[in-house]
Design a protein around this motif. Structure first.
Motif, PDB file in Angstrom:
ATOM      1  N   GLU A 173      19.462  54.543  -6.363  1.00 42.04           N
ATOM      2  CA  GLU A 173      20.048  53.680  -7.413  1.00 42.04           C
ATOM      3  C   GLU A 173      21.242  52.915  -6.863  1.00 42.04           C
ATOM      4  OE1 GLU A 173      19.410  56.186 -11.298  1.00 42.04           O
ATOM      5  OE2 GLU A 173      21.306  55.033 -11.486  1.00 42.04           O
ATOM      6  N   THR A 174      22.138  53.703  -6.207  1.00 36.40           N
ATOM      7  CA  THR A 174      23.351  53.122  -5.671  1.00 36.40           C
ATOM      8  C   THR A 174      23.027  52.031  -4.670  1.00 36.40           C
ATOM      9  OG1 THR A 174      24.195  55.368  -5.779  1.00 36.40           O
ATOM     10  CG2 THR A 174      25.637  53.734  -4.770  1.00 36.40           C
ATOM     11  N   VAL A 175      22.073  52.419  -3.736  1.00 38.73           N
ATOM     12  CA  VAL A 175      21.689  51.462  -2.683  1.00 38.73           C
ATOM     13  C   VAL A 175      21.090  50.224  -3.311  1.00 38.73           C
ATOM     14  CG1 VAL A 175      20.093  51.064  -0.772  1.00 38.73           C
ATOM     15  CG2 VAL A 175      21.399  53.194  -0.870  1.00 38.73           C
ATOM     16  N   ALA A 176      20.188  50.421  -4.325  1.00 38.12           N
ATOM     17  CA  ALA A 176      19.531  49.287  -4.969  1.00 38.12           C
ATOM     18  C   ALA A 176      20.568  48.397  -5.641  1.00 38.12           C
ATOM     19  CB  ALA A 176      18.520  49.802  -5.999  1.00 38.12           C
ATOM     20  N   LYS A 177      21.535  49.051  -6.328  1.00 38.66           N
ATOM     21  CA  LYS A 177      22.552  48.263  -7.045  1.00 38.66           C
ATOM     22  C   LYS A 177      23.414  47.482  -6.055  1.00 38.66           C
ATOM     23  CE  LYS A 177      22.779  51.289 -11.050  1.00 38.66           C
ATOM     24  NZ  LYS A 177      23.333  52.523 -11.535  1.00 38.66           N
ATOM     25  N   ASP A 178      23.808  48.271  -4.965  1.00 36.10           N
ATOM     26  CA  ASP A 178      24.642  47.620  -3.943  1.00 36.10           C
ATOM     27  C   ASP A 178      23.907  46.455  -3.323  1.00 36.10           C
ATOM     28  OD1 ASP A 178      26.632  49.419  -4.459  1.00 36.10           O
ATOM     29  OD2 ASP A 178      26.315  50.614  -2.644  1.00 36.10           O
ATOM     30  N   THR A 179      22.615  46.686  -2.982  1.00 34.80           N
ATOM     31  CA  THR A 179      21.790  45.649  -2.361  1.00 34.80           C
ATOM     32  C   THR A 179      21.676  44.442  -3.281  1.00 34.80           C
ATOM     33  OG1 THR A 179      20.539  47.412  -1.366  1.00 34.80           O
ATOM     34  CG2 THR A 179      19.598  45.229  -1.182  1.00 34.80           C
ATOM     35  N   ALA A 180      21.362  44.744  -4.548  1.00 35.50           N
ATOM     36  CA  ALA A 180      21.206  43.673  -5.527  1.00 35.50           C
ATOM     37  C   ALA A 180      22.502  42.897  -5.637  1.00 35.50           C
ATOM     38  CB  ALA A 180      20.817  44.280  -6.887  1.00 35.50           C
ATOM     39  N   GLU A 181      23.650  43.575  -5.668  1.00 32.74           N
ATOM     40  CA  GLU A 181      24.957  42.944  -5.768  1.00 32.74           C
ATOM     41  C   GLU A 181      25.187  42.019  -4.587  1.00 32.74           C
ATOM     42  OE1 GLU A 181      29.222  44.941  -6.751  1.00 32.74           O
ATOM     43  OE2 GLU A 181      27.461  46.083  -7.494  1.00 32.74           O
ATOM     44  N   ALA A 182      24.872  42.631  -3.377  1.00 37.14           N
ATOM     45  CA  ALA A 182      25.071  41.859  -2.145  1.00 37.14           C
ATOM     46  C   ALA A 182      24.190  40.626  -2.121  1.00 37.14           C
ATOM     47  CB  ALA A 182      24.786  42.743  -0.932  1.00 37.14           C
ATOM     48  N   LEU A 183      22.904  40.765  -2.561  1.00 40.89           N
ATOM     49  CA  LEU A 183      21.951  39.658  -2.577  1.00 40.89           C
ATOM     50  C   LEU A 183      22.436  38.570  -3.517  1.00 40.89           C
ATOM     51  CD1 LEU A 183      18.455  41.368  -2.494  1.00 40.89           C
ATOM     52  CD2 LEU A 183      19.293  39.665  -0.917  1.00 40.89           C
ATOM     53  N   VAL A 184      22.855  39.026  -4.667  1.00 43.48           N
ATOM     54  CA  VAL A 184      23.304  38.086  -5.656  1.00 43.48           C
ATOM     55  C   VAL A 184      24.542  37.341  -5.144  1.00 43.48           C
ATOM     56  CG1 VAL A 184      24.305  37.853  -8.002  1.00 43.48           C
ATOM     57  CG2 VAL A 184      22.284  39.274  -7.615  1.00 43.48           C
ATOM     58  N   ALA A 185      25.487  38.077  -4.516  1.00 45.97           N
ATOM     59  CA  ALA A 185      26.695  37.481  -3.968  1.00 45.97           C
ATOM     60  C   ALA A 185      26.361  36.490  -2.888  1.00 45.97           C
ATOM     61  CB  ALA A 185      27.641  38.578  -3.431  1.00 45.97           C
ATOM     62  N   ALA A 186      25.333  36.883  -2.080  1.00 49.11           N
ATOM     63  CA  ALA A 186      24.916  36.007  -0.982  1.00 49.11           C
ATOM     64  C   ALA A 186      24.319  34.726  -1.519  1.00 49.11           C
ATOM     65  CB  ALA A 186      23.913  36.745  -0.088  1.00 49.11           C
ATOM     66  N   LEU A 187      23.674  34.809  -2.657  1.00 49.80           N
ATOM     67  CA  LEU A 187      23.065  33.618  -3.255  1.00 49.80           C
ATOM     68  C   LEU A 187      24.125  32.731  -3.907  1.00 49.80           C
ATOM     69  CD1 LEU A 187      19.814  35.177  -4.709  1.00 49.80           C
ATOM     70  CD2 LEU A 187      19.935  33.547  -2.856  1.00 49.80           C
ATOM     71  N   GLY A 188      25.363  33.255  -4.000  1.00 45.71           N
ATOM     72  CA  GLY A 188      26.464  32.501  -4.530  1.00 45.71           C
ATOM     73  C   GLY A 188      26.603  32.591  -6.007  1.00 45.71           C
ATOM     74  N   VAL A 189      25.954  33.424  -6.549  1.00 51.18           N
ATOM     75  CA  VAL A 189      26.042  33.618  -8.000  1.00 51.18           C
ATOM     76  C   VAL A 189      27.054  34.713  -8.262  1.00 51.18           C
ATOM     77  CG1 VAL A 189      24.797  34.177 -10.109  1.00 51.18           C
ATOM     78  CG2 VAL A 189      23.627  32.972  -8.233  1.00 51.18           C
ATOM     79  N   ASN A 190      28.003  34.408  -9.139  1.00 54.61           N
ATOM     80  CA  ASN A 190      28.968  35.445  -9.514  1.00 54.61           C
ATOM     81  C   ASN A 190      28.485  36.164 -10.737  1.00 54.61           C
ATOM     82  OD1 ASN A 190      31.179  37.007  -9.318  1.00 54.61           O
ATOM     83  ND2 ASN A 190      32.714  35.387  -9.605  1.00 54.61           N
ATOM     84  N   ALA A 191      27.734  37.176 -10.472  1.00 56.64           N
ATOM     85  CA  ALA A 191      27.105  37.914 -11.606  1.00 56.64           C
ATOM     86  C   ALA A 191      27.951  39.054 -12.068  1.00 56.64           C
ATOM     87  CB  ALA A 191      25.750  38.444 -11.187  1.00 56.64           C
ATOM     88  N   ASP A 192      27.776  39.359 -13.301  1.00 61.57           N
ATOM     89  CA  ASP A 192      28.455  40.529 -13.898  1.00 61.57           C
ATOM     90  C   ASP A 192      27.887  41.784 -13.342  1.00 61.57           C
ATOM     91  OD1 ASP A 192      30.114  42.024 -15.582  1.00 61.57           O
ATOM     92  OD2 ASP A 192      28.574  42.076 -17.136  1.00 61.57           O
ATOM     93  N   LYS A 193      28.793  42.746 -12.930  1.00 60.50           N
ATOM     94  CA  LYS A 193      28.353  43.998 -12.303  1.00 60.50           C
ATOM     95  C   LYS A 193      27.531  44.857 -13.230  1.00 60.50           C
ATOM     96  CE  LYS A 193      30.202  47.725  -9.328  1.00 60.50           C
ATOM     97  NZ  LYS A 193      29.079  48.351  -9.129  1.00 60.50           N
ATOM     98  N   SER A 194      27.997  44.946 -14.486  1.00 61.48           N
ATOM     99  CA  SER A 194      27.272  45.813 -15.440  1.00 61.48           C
ATOM    100  C   SER A 194      25.902  45.263 -15.750  1.00 61.48           C
ATOM    101  CB  SER A 194      28.102  46.004 -16.718  1.00 61.48           C
ATOM    102  OG  SER A 194      28.384  44.776 -17.268  1.00 61.48           O
TER     103      SER A 194
END
Lengths: 257, 182
Positions: free
Chosen positions: B149-170
């Motif tokens: 879960e943690t890895v998936a969330k971290d990965t998803a966060e990193a991917l989203v950040a890399a795409l330049g989207v400032n997404a909400d963590k929750s």
């Protein structure tokens, strides 16, 4: 044997030399000197009776001196003779006859040894003389008769009264019984002496024939055959004499038929 | 005894040539002599037999009979003893056999018991170990899942950040949770 004696003086008279003297063997002659035969003269009869006595002593006394539990040869013969006569007395005369066993044993031993000693060539057969057998038979007859009267008194006469026969026949049977009773010693003695005398005389006659060369082989064969028969007769006559003594003893002990 | 016919012979029954005249058995002059010696011989035989020979033979026979009887009795006794010994031996053998059987049975039961005990113990241990292992596996699995879960969330966060989207963590976490469960 016969030829020897005839050699000297039988030559005269007969030409062929075939002379029989079958009765010469029965002549009683003094053992020492040429005198007559008196009452106390030591004769050939004395010698052969003495030999019989010595044989009895040898067999029955010396033969048993070992007293072996396992008998030797001589001892077993002595025991055989003892058992033979003992059983005969017991079977024929009954238990109460055993008391007289020594007398009967004496008769048997004397007769059997006298008979067999008489078969030795040149021997004198004491039991071929009536003088001897009549004494033996008379001794038995007198002993048995006296014993019967002593044991049973007048009842001994019941021996002659056949109670089982019809009354009419009894007197006749009694006469026959009395006659047969008194004939007993006669037949008893003549049977023994006659048998032995005849056999020995026949052997002598055959011996006489042996002088003729042509028939001598047959003669020798005949002598051999007769000798075998005589051995049989020697024992059987002793046996017959003894068993008849037992029968007479039984009559004296149990006169009732 | 005096006879006219025989000059050289001393007897009336023997002829001059030494042979018998008639039957020697019927010669009267020899009777007395023979009777005398016969009676002497008979008396001698009777005394020898009656005093010595017959009692001796009787004793021998009695002794032999006694020996045979006693030997037979002894043999009978020995036979009985042998039979008794055989019976005792058979009895001992049977006892030993049953004893051996008993001991074997006992030993067998004992061994069986021991084996059973050891087996029970081993079973219990195995069961305990299995439970423990299962627990560990479950823990591992749970922690692994959490890590995923943690890895998936971290990965998803990193991917989203890399795409330049400032997404909400929750919002990202909720979206990842939804994916994982779907």
């Amino acid at each position: 044997m016969a030829t020897e004696t005839q050699g000297g003086d039988a030559a005269h008279g007969e030409g062929g030399g075939l002379v029989f003297h079958p009765m010469d063997q029965f002549i009683v002659k003094p053992l020492f000197g040429d005198g007559g035969v008196g009452l106390f003269t030591v004769t050939n009869a004395t010698l052969w009776m003495a030999l019989a006595v010595l044989c009895v002593i040898g067999l029955m006394v010396l033969g048993t001196s070992g007293r072996g539990i396992v008998p030797g040869r001589v001892q077993s013969v002595a025991e055989l003779a003892y058992g033979f006569v003992y059983k005969m007395v017991e079977d024929v005369s009954g238990r109460d006859g055993v008391k007289y066993f020594p007398y009967i044993m004496t008769l048997f031993m004397f007769i059997v040894f006298a008979n067999f000693l008489g078969l030795i060539p040149m021997a004198f057969t004491t039991t071929s003389h009536f003088a001897v057998t009549v004494v033996l038979a008379l001794a038995v007859f007198l002993f048995v008769t006296i014993l019967g009267f002593v044991k049973h008194g007048a009842k001994f006469l019941e021996l002659f009264w056949v109670a089982s026969a019809p009354l009419a026949l009894r007197p006749i049977l009694a006469i026959i019984e009395v006659i047969s009773y008194f004939v007993r010693p006669v037949s008893h003695s003549i049977r023994l002496a006659g048998n032995l005398m005849a056999g020995h005389a026949v052997i002598k006659v055959f011996a006489g024939f042996a002088a003729i060369a042509a028939v001598s082989p047959i003669s020798v064969l005949a002598i051999t055959a007769m000798y075998g028969l005589e051995i049989l007769v020697a024992f059987i006559q002793a046996y017959v004499f003894t068993i008849l003594t037992c029968v007479y003893l039984k009559d004296a002990l149990h006169p009732h038929h | 005894m005096a006879t006219e016919t025989t000059a050289e012979s001393a007897s009336a029954c023997v002829g001059p040539n030494g042979s018998a005249i008639g039957m020697p058995q019927l010669c009267g002059e020899w009777v007395g002599n023979q009777v005398f010696w016969l009676i002497l011989a008979l008396v001698a035989i009777y005394f020898v037999l009656d005093r010595v020979a017959l009692p001796r033979i009787q004793a021998i026979l009695a002794e032999r009979q006694g020996t045979i009887t006693s030997d037979l009795a002894k043999a009978e006794e020995l036979k009985a003893q042998a039979e008794e010994a055989e019976r005792a031996y058979e009895k001992a053998l049977a006892e030993a056999r049953s004893e051996a059987q008993k001991i074997a049975e006992e030993t067998r039961a004992e061994i069986r018991q021991q084996v059973q005990d050891a087996q029970d113990k081993a079973d219990a241990e195995i069961a305990a170990r299995t439970a423990e292992s299962e627990k560990q596996i479950a823990e591992i699995r749970a922690s692994a899942l959490a890590n995923v879960e943690t890895v998936a969330k971290d990965t998803a966060e990193a991917l989203v950040a890399a795409l330049g989207v400032n997404a909400d963590k929750s919002a990202l976490d909720a979206a990842v949770d939804k994916r994982i469960e779907g």
